[in-house]
Write a protein that holds these residues in place. Sequence first.
Motif, mmCIF file in Angstrom:
data_model
loop_
_atom_site.group_PDB
_atom_site.id
_atom_site.type_symbol
_atom_site.label_atom_id
_atom_site.label_comp_id
_atom_site.label_asym_id
_atom_site.label_seq_id
_atom_site.Cartn_x
_atom_site.Cartn_y
_atom_site.Cartn_z
ATOM 1 N N SER A 30 -1.807 15.131 -3.187
ATOM 2 C CA SER A 30 -0.773 14.508 -2.369
ATOM 3 C C SER A 30 -1.355 13.257 -1.719
ATOM 4 C CB SER A 30 -0.297 15.477 -1.281
ATOM 5 O OG SER A 30 -1.349 15.715 -0.357
ATOM 6 N N TYR A 31 -0.482 12.454 -1.112
ATOM 7 C CA TYR A 31 -0.962 11.235 -0.449
ATOM 8 C C TYR A 31 -1.886 11.572 0.724
ATOM 9 C CZ TYR A 31 2.320 8.452 -3.168
ATOM 10 O OH TYR A 31 2.985 7.835 -4.188
ATOM 11 N N ARG A 32 -1.569 12.631 1.464
ATOM 12 C CA ARG A 32 -2.439 13.031 2.588
ATOM 13 C C ARG A 32 -3.810 13.502 2.080
ATOM 14 N NH1 ARG A 32 -0.332 12.369 7.955
ATOM 15 N NH2 ARG A 32 1.912 12.344 7.734
ATOM 16 N N ARG A 33 -3.808 14.229 0.989
ATOM 17 C CA ARG A 33 -5.074 14.700 0.434
ATOM 18 C C ARG A 33 -5.890 13.522 -0.120
ATOM 19 N NH1 ARG A 33 -9.110 17.459 1.159
ATOM 20 N NH2 ARG A 33 -10.164 18.283 -0.657
ATOM 21 N N LEU A 34 -5.202 12.538 -0.703
ATOM 22 C CA LEU A 34 -5.891 11.332 -1.170
ATOM 23 C C LEU A 34 -6.551 10.607 -0.001
ATOM 24 C CD1 LEU A 34 -3.368 9.880 -3.778
ATOM 25 C CD2 LEU A 34 -5.666 10.733 -4.242
ATOM 26 N N GLU A 35 -5.870 10.546 1.134
ATOM 27 C CA GLU A 35 -6.430 9.908 2.319
ATOM 28 C C GLU A 35 -7.715 10.610 2.758
ATOM 29 O OE1 GLU A 35 -5.052 8.506 6.792
ATOM 30 O OE2 GLU A 35 -3.926 10.100 5.788
ATOM 31 N N ARG A 36 -7.680 11.950 2.779
ATOM 32 C CA ARG A 36 -8.867 12.707 3.197
ATOM 33 C C ARG A 36 -10.018 12.533 2.199
ATOM 34 N NH1 ARG A 36 -4.818 16.344 5.073
ATOM 35 N NH2 ARG A 36 -4.781 17.476 3.122
ATOM 36 N N ARG A 37 -9.712 12.578 0.909
ATOM 37 C CA ARG A 37 -10.775 12.436 -0.096
ATOM 38 C C ARG A 37 -11.360 11.027 -0.108
ATOM 39 N NH1 ARG A 37 -9.841 15.536 -5.522
ATOM 40 N NH2 ARG A 37 -11.829 14.539 -5.891
ATOM 41 N N ALA A 38 -10.543 10.020 0.183
ATOM 42 C CA ALA A 38 -11.065 8.655 0.280
ATOM 43 C C ALA A 38 -12.005 8.535 1.472
ATOM 44 C CB ALA A 38 -9.922 7.645 0.404
ATOM 45 N N ALA A 39 -11.654 9.169 2.591
ATOM 46 C CA ALA A 39 -12.527 9.144 3.767
ATOM 47 C C ALA A 39 -13.841 9.870 3.470
ATOM 48 C CB ALA A 39 -11.817 9.779 4.959
ATOM 49 N N GLU A 40 -13.784 10.974 2.722
ATOM 50 C CA GLU A 40 -14.993 11.687 2.349
ATOM 51 C C GLU A 40 -15.899 10.826 1.459
ATOM 52 O OE1 GLU A 40 -13.508 15.190 0.423
ATOM 53 O OE2 GLU A 40 -12.771 16.054 2.295
ATOM 54 N N ALA A 41 -15.287 9.931 0.664
ATOM 55 C CA ALA A 41 -16.061 9.057 -0.222
ATOM 56 C C ALA A 41 -16.499 7.774 0.485
ATOM 57 C CB ALA A 41 -15.238 8.708 -1.458
ATOM 58 N N GLY A 42 -16.142 7.624 1.764
ATOM 59 C CA GLY A 42 -16.566 6.449 2.523
ATOM 60 C C GLY A 42 -15.593 5.290 2.481
ATOM 61 N N HIS A 43 -14.360 5.532 2.075
ATOM 62 C CA HIS A 43 -13.344 4.482 1.997
ATOM 63 C C HIS A 43 -12.260 4.734 3.035
ATOM 64 C CE1 HIS A 43 -14.866 2.806 -1.772
ATOM 65 N NE2 HIS A 43 -15.034 4.057 -2.190
ATOM 66 N N CYS A 44 -11.449 3.714 3.260
ATOM 67 C CA CYS A 44 -10.296 3.845 4.144
ATOM 68 C C CYS A 44 -9.038 3.644 3.304
ATOM 69 C CB CYS A 44 -10.372 2.808 5.267
ATOM 70 S SG CYS A 44 -8.959 2.895 6.389
ATOM 71 N N PRO A 46 -5.198 4.825 4.067
ATOM 72 C CA PRO A 46 -4.115 5.561 4.720
ATOM 73 C C PRO A 46 -3.068 6.010 3.702
ATOM 74 C CG PRO A 46 -4.600 3.519 5.889
ATOM 75 C CD PRO A 46 -5.362 3.490 4.601
ATOM 76 N N TYR A 47 -2.480 7.171 3.946
ATOM 77 C CA TYR A 47 -1.520 7.714 2.976
ATOM 78 C C TYR A 47 -0.320 6.798 2.812
ATOM 79 C CZ TYR A 47 1.470 9.299 6.808
ATOM 80 O OH TYR A 47 2.277 9.342 7.910
ATOM 81 N N SER A 48 0.106 6.136 3.892
ATOM 82 C CA SER A 48 1.259 5.238 3.794
ATOM 83 C C SER A 48 0.918 4.008 2.944
ATOM 84 C CB SER A 48 1.715 4.807 5.182
ATOM 85 O OG SER A 48 0.660 4.155 5.861
ATOM 86 N N THR A 49 -0.301 3.542 3.026
ATOM 87 C CA THR A 49 -0.723 2.403 2.212
ATOM 88 C C THR A 49 -0.764 2.784 0.734
ATOM 89 O OG1 THR A 49 -2.042 1.585 4.058
ATOM 90 C CG2 THR A 49 -2.553 0.702 1.882
ATOM 91 N N ALA A 50 -1.255 3.980 0.450
ATOM 92 C CA ALA A 50 -1.290 4.441 -0.939
ATOM 93 C C ALA A 50 0.124 4.575 -1.502
ATOM 94 C CB ALA A 50 -2.029 5.771 -1.041
ATOM 95 N N ALA A 51 1.037 5.100 -0.690
ATOM 96 C CA ALA A 51 2.421 5.246 -1.147
ATOM 97 C C ALA A 51 3.071 3.882 -1.363
ATOM 98 C CB ALA A 51 3.219 6.059 -0.127
ATOM 99 N N SER A 52 2.816 2.940 -0.470
ATOM 100 C CA SER A 52 3.373 1.588 -0.635
ATOM 101 C C SER A 52 2.785 0.901 -1.856
ATOM 102 C CB SER A 52 3.083 0.744 0.602
ATOM 103 O OG SER A 52 3.725 1.278 1.731
ATOM 104 N N ARG A 61 -4.934 -4.881 -3.658
ATOM 105 C CA ARG A 61 -6.243 -5.462 -3.356
ATOM 106 C C ARG A 61 -7.347 -4.612 -3.986
ATOM 107 N NH1 ARG A 61 -4.610 -4.961 2.057
ATOM 108 N NH2 ARG A 61 -6.502 -3.759 2.353
ATOM 109 N N GLU A 62 -8.480 -5.256 -4.215
ATOM 110 C CA GLU A 62 -9.592 -4.591 -4.902
ATOM 111 C C GLU A 62 -10.111 -3.392 -4.108
ATOM 112 O OE1 GLU A 62 -13.838 -5.693 -7.034
ATOM 113 O OE2 GLU A 62 -12.754 -7.221 -5.931
ATOM 114 N N GLU A 63 -10.230 -3.534 -2.787
ATOM 115 C CA GLU A 63 -10.758 -2.421 -1.988
ATOM 116 C C GLU A 63 -9.805 -1.234 -1.977
ATOM 117 O OE1 GLU A 63 -9.143 -5.703 0.595
ATOM 118 O OE2 GLU A 63 -10.795 -5.614 -0.786
ATOM 119 N N LEU A 64 -8.495 -1.477 -2.092
ATOM 120 C CA LEU A 64 -7.544 -0.363 -2.178
ATOM 121 C C LEU A 64 -7.686 0.367 -3.506
ATOM 122 C CD1 LEU A 64 -4.283 -1.825 -0.594
ATOM 123 C CD2 LEU A 64 -5.903 -0.222 0.399
ATOM 124 N N VAL A 65 -7.873 -0.391 -4.575
ATOM 125 C CA VAL A 65 -8.060 0.237 -5.891
ATOM 126 C C VAL A 65 -9.332 1.070 -5.893
ATOM 127 C CG1 VAL A 65 -8.433 -0.212 -8.349
ATOM 128 C CG2 VAL A 65 -6.745 -1.542 -7.095
#
Length: 176
Positions: A30-44, A46-52, A61-65
């Motif tokens: 889910s988008y919320r789980r993606l947010e948590r896993r990105a934080a665990e990998a050292g990235h930022c 937000p679930y709303s940004t991923a959905a947008s 942007r490259e950092e989002l990818v």
Amino acid sequence: MTTAPPTPPDTDAAAFVAGLRRLKAWSGLSYRRLERRAAEAGHCLPYSTAASMLGRERLPREELVAAFVAACGIRGAEAEAWLDARTDIACGPVPVPTPVPTPVPTPVLADAAPAAAPAVAAPLNTAPARTRPPWRTRLTLVGAAALVTALLGGATASGVFTDDEEVHETRTSVRL
């Protein structure tokens, strides 16, 4: 995740975002789980940004990818392939230089009179010149105009263009 992850398309921005949507579906997160896993990998991410990001057809942007791919569980060379595909779409294809033919020297006979050597033209750069699209030129001009306007406005507000004479007398009226 028993199947191989989808590969990144490098045709255009819409196909790339569609590939990111397939990657999300492949991960099953889910988008919320993606947010948590990105934080665990050292990235930022937000679930709303991923959905947008996945709801649009524009190139993210490259950092989002990078954050999204890491959150989906893609690492190493596969993650680099996603970033390389994004860069290729953003920058356009790399022009392949065409080889310049080398001139063949003509043999000179000993008993013949020296003839005028043919002029050899300098090799031309045959790579097509990269031109900016018209909207990008206009955007650059609008940005430059906005910057000049802001700088002149700030200078005017700070009093740079006024005389530095002090006011010696002020007249105020008690009655209006």
